[in-house]
Structures are given as structure tokens and as C-alpha cells.
Design a protein around this motif. Structure first.
Motif, PDB file in Angstrom:
ATOM      1  N   PHE A  13      31.369  14.770  52.518  1.00 34.82           N
ATOM      2  CA  PHE A  13      32.320  14.091  52.053  1.00 34.82           C
ATOM      3  C   PHE A  13      32.106  13.445  51.019  1.00 34.82           C
ATOM      4  CE2 PHE A  13      33.828  15.086  56.237  1.00 34.82           C
ATOM      5  CZ  PHE A  13      34.841  15.849  56.118  1.00 34.82           C
ATOM      6  N   ASP A  14      32.593  13.691  49.730  1.00 34.86           N
ATOM      7  CA  ASP A  14      32.602  12.627  48.490  1.00 34.86           C
ATOM      8  C   ASP A  14      33.388  11.448  49.279  1.00 34.86           C
ATOM      9  OD1 ASP A  14      32.316  11.645  45.938  1.00 34.86           O
ATOM     10  OD2 ASP A  14      34.495  12.282  45.788  1.00 34.86           O
ATOM     11  N   MET A  15      32.998  10.428  48.310  1.00 37.44           N
ATOM     12  CA  MET A  15      33.956   8.792  48.835  1.00 37.44           C
ATOM     13  C   MET A  15      35.174   8.872  48.004  1.00 37.44           C
ATOM     14  SD  MET A  15      34.123   6.510  50.992  1.00 37.44           S
ATOM     15  CE  MET A  15      32.654   6.081  51.893  1.00 37.44           C
ATOM     16  N   ASP A  16      35.079   8.544  46.886  1.00 38.73           N
ATOM     17  CA  ASP A  16      36.212   8.205  45.854  1.00 38.73           C
ATOM     18  C   ASP A  16      36.880   9.384  45.534  1.00 38.73           C
ATOM     19  OD1 ASP A  16      35.234   5.311  45.742  1.00 38.73           O
ATOM     20  OD2 ASP A  16      33.888   6.058  44.206  1.00 38.73           O
ATOM     21  N   THR A  18      38.355  11.400  47.468  1.00 35.70           N
ATOM     22  CA  THR A  18      38.272  12.371  48.830  1.00 35.70           C
ATOM     23  C   THR A  18      38.812  11.569  49.913  1.00 35.70           C
ATOM     24  OG1 THR A  18      36.480  13.565  47.268  1.00 35.70           O
ATOM     25  CG2 THR A  18      37.065  14.037  50.045  1.00 35.70           C
ATOM     26  N   LEU A  19      37.857  10.506  50.350  1.00 33.79           N
ATOM     27  CA  LEU A  19      38.406   9.894  51.563  1.00 33.79           C
ATOM     28  C   LEU A  19      39.192   8.411  51.069  1.00 33.79           C
ATOM     29  CD1 LEU A  19      34.891   9.766  53.386  1.00 33.79           C
ATOM     30  CD2 LEU A  19      36.899  11.348  53.843  1.00 33.79           C
ATOM     31  N   PHE A  20      38.670   7.805  49.946  1.00 34.33           N
ATOM     32  CA  PHE A  20      39.420   6.537  49.636  1.00 34.33           C
ATOM     33  C   PHE A  20      39.943   6.451  48.576  1.00 34.33           C
ATOM     34  CE2 PHE A  20      37.621   2.464  47.951  1.00 34.33           C
ATOM     35  CZ  PHE A  20      38.472   1.310  48.754  1.00 34.33           C
ATOM     36  N   ARG A  21      41.023   5.883  48.370  1.00 31.80           N
ATOM     37  CA  ARG A  21      41.892   5.378  47.407  1.00 31.80           C
ATOM     38  C   ARG A  21      41.097   4.458  46.375  1.00 31.80           C
ATOM     39  NH1 ARG A  21      47.204   7.369  47.283  1.00 31.80           N
ATOM     40  NH2 ARG A  21      48.016   8.229  49.205  1.00 31.80           N
ATOM     41  N   THR A  22      40.360   4.774  45.755  1.00 31.46           N
ATOM     42  CA  THR A  22      39.393   3.804  44.970  1.00 31.46           C
ATOM     43  C   THR A  22      40.362   2.924  43.987  1.00 31.46           C
ATOM     44  OG1 THR A  22      38.100   5.598  44.703  1.00 31.46           O
ATOM     45  CG2 THR A  22      37.606   3.970  43.584  1.00 31.46           C
ATOM     46  N   GLU A  23      41.140   3.156  43.685  1.00 36.07           N
ATOM     47  CA  GLU A  23      42.244   2.410  42.787  1.00 36.07           C
ATOM     48  C   GLU A  23      42.682   1.154  43.308  1.00 36.07           C
ATOM     49  OE1 GLU A  23      45.252   5.715  44.278  1.00 36.07           O
ATOM     50  OE2 GLU A  23      42.995   5.458  43.828  1.00 36.07           O
ATOM     51  N   THR A  24      42.926   1.119  44.849  1.00 37.34           N
ATOM     52  CA  THR A  24      43.145  -0.100  45.456  1.00 37.34           C
ATOM     53  C   THR A  24      42.352  -1.124  45.406  1.00 37.34           C
ATOM     54  OG1 THR A  24      42.273   0.938  47.692  1.00 37.34           O
ATOM     55  CG2 THR A  24      44.621   1.376  47.155  1.00 37.34           C
ATOM     56  N   ILE A  25      41.163  -0.811  45.054  1.00 33.69           N
ATOM     57  CA  ILE A  25      40.032  -2.257  44.806  1.00 33.69           C
ATOM     58  C   ILE A  25      39.644  -2.125  43.500  1.00 33.69           C
ATOM     59  CG2 ILE A  25      39.769  -2.183  47.097  1.00 33.69           C
ATOM     60  CD1 ILE A  25      36.778  -1.253  46.141  1.00 33.69           C
ATOM     61  N   LEU A  26      39.653  -0.746  42.889  1.00 34.68           N
ATOM     62  CA  LEU A  26      38.973  -0.605  41.546  1.00 34.68           C
ATOM     63  C   LEU A  26      39.485  -1.253  40.382  1.00 34.68           C
ATOM     64  CD1 LEU A  26      36.670   0.365  39.801  1.00 34.68           C
ATOM     65  CD2 LEU A  26      37.811   2.752  39.700  1.00 34.68           C
ATOM     66  N   ILE A  27      40.743  -1.236  40.277  1.00 33.53           N
ATOM     67  CA  ILE A  27      41.518  -1.898  39.237  1.00 33.53           C
ATOM     68  C   ILE A  27      41.515  -3.347  38.851  1.00 33.53           C
ATOM     69  CG2 ILE A  27      43.911  -2.069  38.268  1.00 33.53           C
ATOM     70  CD1 ILE A  27      44.563   0.647  39.286  1.00 33.53           C
ATOM     71  N   ASP A  28      41.568  -4.111  39.827  1.00 26.53           N
ATOM     72  CA  ASP A  28      41.476  -5.483  39.635  1.00 26.53           C
ATOM     73  C   ASP A  28      39.898  -5.711  39.678  1.00 26.53           C
ATOM     74  OD1 ASP A  28      44.187  -6.269  40.196  1.00 26.53           O
ATOM     75  OD2 ASP A  28      43.776  -6.701  42.182  1.00 26.53           O
ATOM     76  N   SER A 170      24.605  25.325  58.211  1.00 32.29           N
ATOM     77  CA  SER A 170      25.854  25.564  57.681  1.00 32.29           C
ATOM     78  C   SER A 170      26.667  24.251  57.359  1.00 32.29           C
ATOM     79  CB  SER A 170      26.660  26.722  58.202  1.00 32.29           C
ATOM     80  OG  SER A 170      26.958  26.199  59.560  1.00 32.29           O
ATOM     81  N   ALA A 171      27.333  24.195  56.145  1.00 31.31           N
ATOM     82  CA  ALA A 171      28.096  23.002  55.935  1.00 31.31           C
ATOM     83  C   ALA A 171      29.182  23.314  54.858  1.00 31.31           C
ATOM     84  CB  ALA A 171      27.169  21.920  55.378  1.00 31.31           C
ATOM     85  N   TRP A 172      30.069  22.537  54.835  1.00 33.68           N
ATOM     86  CA  TRP A 172      31.230  22.496  53.698  1.00 33.68           C
ATOM     87  C   TRP A 172      30.895  21.300  53.106  1.00 33.68           C
ATOM     88  CZ3 TRP A 172      36.641  23.663  56.074  1.00 33.68           C
ATOM     89  CH2 TRP A 172      36.512  24.873  56.719  1.00 33.68           C
ATOM     90  N   MET A 173      31.048  21.284  51.787  1.00 31.45           N
ATOM     91  CA  MET A 173      31.072  20.021  50.906  1.00 31.45           C
ATOM     92  C   MET A 173      32.634  19.871  50.229  1.00 31.45           C
ATOM     93  SD  MET A 173      29.458  17.873  49.258  1.00 31.45           S
ATOM     94  CE  MET A 173      30.404  16.666  48.493  1.00 31.45           C
ATOM     95  N   VAL A 174      33.055  18.729  50.754  1.00 34.87           N
ATOM     96  CA  VAL A 174      34.525  18.498  50.301  1.00 34.87           C
ATOM     97  C   VAL A 174      34.512  17.086  49.452  1.00 34.87           C
ATOM     98  CG1 VAL A 174      36.688  17.690  51.542  1.00 34.87           C
ATOM     99  CG2 VAL A 174      34.887  19.099  52.853  1.00 34.87           C
ATOM    100  N   GLY A 175      35.141  17.471  48.142  1.00 34.21           N
ATOM    101  CA  GLY A 175      35.459  16.643  47.130  1.00 34.21           C
ATOM    102  C   GLY A 175      36.056  16.757  46.267  1.00 34.21           C
TER     103      GLY A 175
END
Length: 223
Positions: A13-16, A18-28, A170-175
């Protein structure tokens, strides 16, 4: 009819976005960073629109700064690396970081099914590991890979290292970005495009094998 695939050995999994609402910390953190750059006489003028960095999530930081402040010096870009990391971690500790709806529950189900879980992110190592820690999902992952830790020039390379080290067949890439789709294509993985963050540019998910409009939807595509 929903397209289904056999269960893979692993999901990466990608993080930003994909899993994480990055804007909840990034904007400030972003606005604080520019205040500090001005105080340190490393940047003049108004803070560029925050959409510039939100729309760049998934890129390497060096590429992000070339887009956000193209006329700034290399010294300013490197100082921005340090400041943004410092303020993001501060926001993780003291703010309200949020995962996308259904992330933790879905990851637990995937893990219970015997799927090995990993993160592969173009972010800095402390950021990626702290997001996983402060949002409570770190124990669900076998390992967390970041471009900052492995000094990779692309996500294709980062994912290749992960696959080789952990002997994944075998794998899935999720992003949610084109770099995630490229990492899947470059390593012969199933590409899962996350169509809910809305930070990407048009066409970035064109090479996805399947798209999901909510994180939990990934379960519907497993046999």
C-alpha cells in the motif's frame, strides 16, 4: 459484474491518499513551514497555494519542491524537507490524524485471511513510520518501506527491493497516483487504483487493473 482475482501472497500500500488522509496534518504543517522559511530569510513572498503540495502527494520531496517553489534555492528545498517533517510529526502527535474510512478494519480482515501487508511510500522514513504508529495501524504491517530510507529514485525500484527481500511471488500494489501504477506495471503486479483521495491529476489511474471508490471495496475483488 465485479472483477475478481485470486488471493495474492501480499498487498503493498501507498500511504498518503491511500491509507492516510494526509491533509489532516499536512495543511497546518505546510503553513508553519513557510512561516519558518520566511523567518530564516530563506523564502520571500506569499505562501504558495496549499493545493500545489496536495496535488503533488506521491512524488519524491525533491520533485514536490520544484513544483511548489521552483525559484527557491536548493538550500531552501532541503530546509523545507526538515521543517515539514518536524511539523508533520508534531501534528501527528498533537493533532487529529485520520485514516480513510474502513482502512483499519479492512487491513485486519486481509491480515486474518493470511495476506502479508506492506507499505511502500515515496515519503521520508520517520514520517511513514510515525503515520503508521500514531494512527494505530503499524502492527498490521510486516514491513514499511520508504524512499527516504532506501534512497530509491522511483517507486518501481522501491517495490522491487521489497519484493526481493521478502521473497513475494504474487502481490497487489494499491495506491492513488501514477507512480503506484508504474510500480505495479514495472514489477508485474496487480494495480489497484484508489479513486477517493481526489489529489491526483486526470488520467493517473488509467493503467489500473481495477479501481476502488472506498478502501473496503478491495475485499469485493478477492475470490
Amino acid at each position: 459484474m465485479t472483477k475478481k482475482y485470486d488471493q495474492p501472497d501480499a498487498m503493498i500500500f501507498d500511504m498518503d491518499g491511500t491509507l492516510f488522509r494526509t491533509e489532516t496534518i499536512l495543511i497546518d504543517a505546510y503553513y508553519r513551514m513557510f512561516d519558518s522559511l520566511r523567518d530564516e530569510k530563506l523564502y520571500e513572498g506569499e505562501t504558495p497555494p496549499v493545493e500545489n503540495i496536495l496535488n503533488s502527494l506521491g512524488m519524491l520531496l525533491a520533485a514536490i519542491w520544484k513544483r511548489v517553489m521552483p525559484d527557491a534555492s536548493e538550500e531552501t528545498h532541503r530546509r523545507a524537507d526538515d521543517l515539514l517533517l518536524e511539523y508533520e510529526i508534531d501534528e501527528l502527535k498533537n493533532g487529529k490524524p485520520e485514516l480513510y474510512e474502513g482502512v483499519e478494519e479492512t487491513l485486519r480482515i486481509l491480515k486474518e485471511r493470511g495476506i502479508r501487508l506492506f507499505v511502500a511510500s515515496n515519503g521520508l522514513e520517520p514520517y511513514v513510520k510515525d503515520v503508521a504508529y500514531y494512527t494505530g495501524i503499524k502492527p498490521l504491517f510486516e514491513d514499511l518501506y520508504s524512499a527516504g530510507e532506501y534512497k530509491t529514485a522511483s517507486k518501481v525500484e522501491l517495490v522491487r527491493l521489497l519484493l526481493e527481500k521478502h521473497q513475494i511471488r504474487s502481490a497487489w500494489m494499491v495506491g492513488d497516483r501514477s507512480s503506484d501504477m508504474e510500480a505495479a506495471l514495472g514489477n508485474n503486479l496487480i494495480a489497484v487504483g484508489c479513486d477517493y483521495a481526489k489529489f491526483r491529476s486526470s488520467g493517473e489511474l488509467k493503467d489500473a487493473d481495477l479501481r476502488i471508490t472506498s478502501f473496503s471495496d478491495i475485499l469485493n475483488h478477492l475470490v
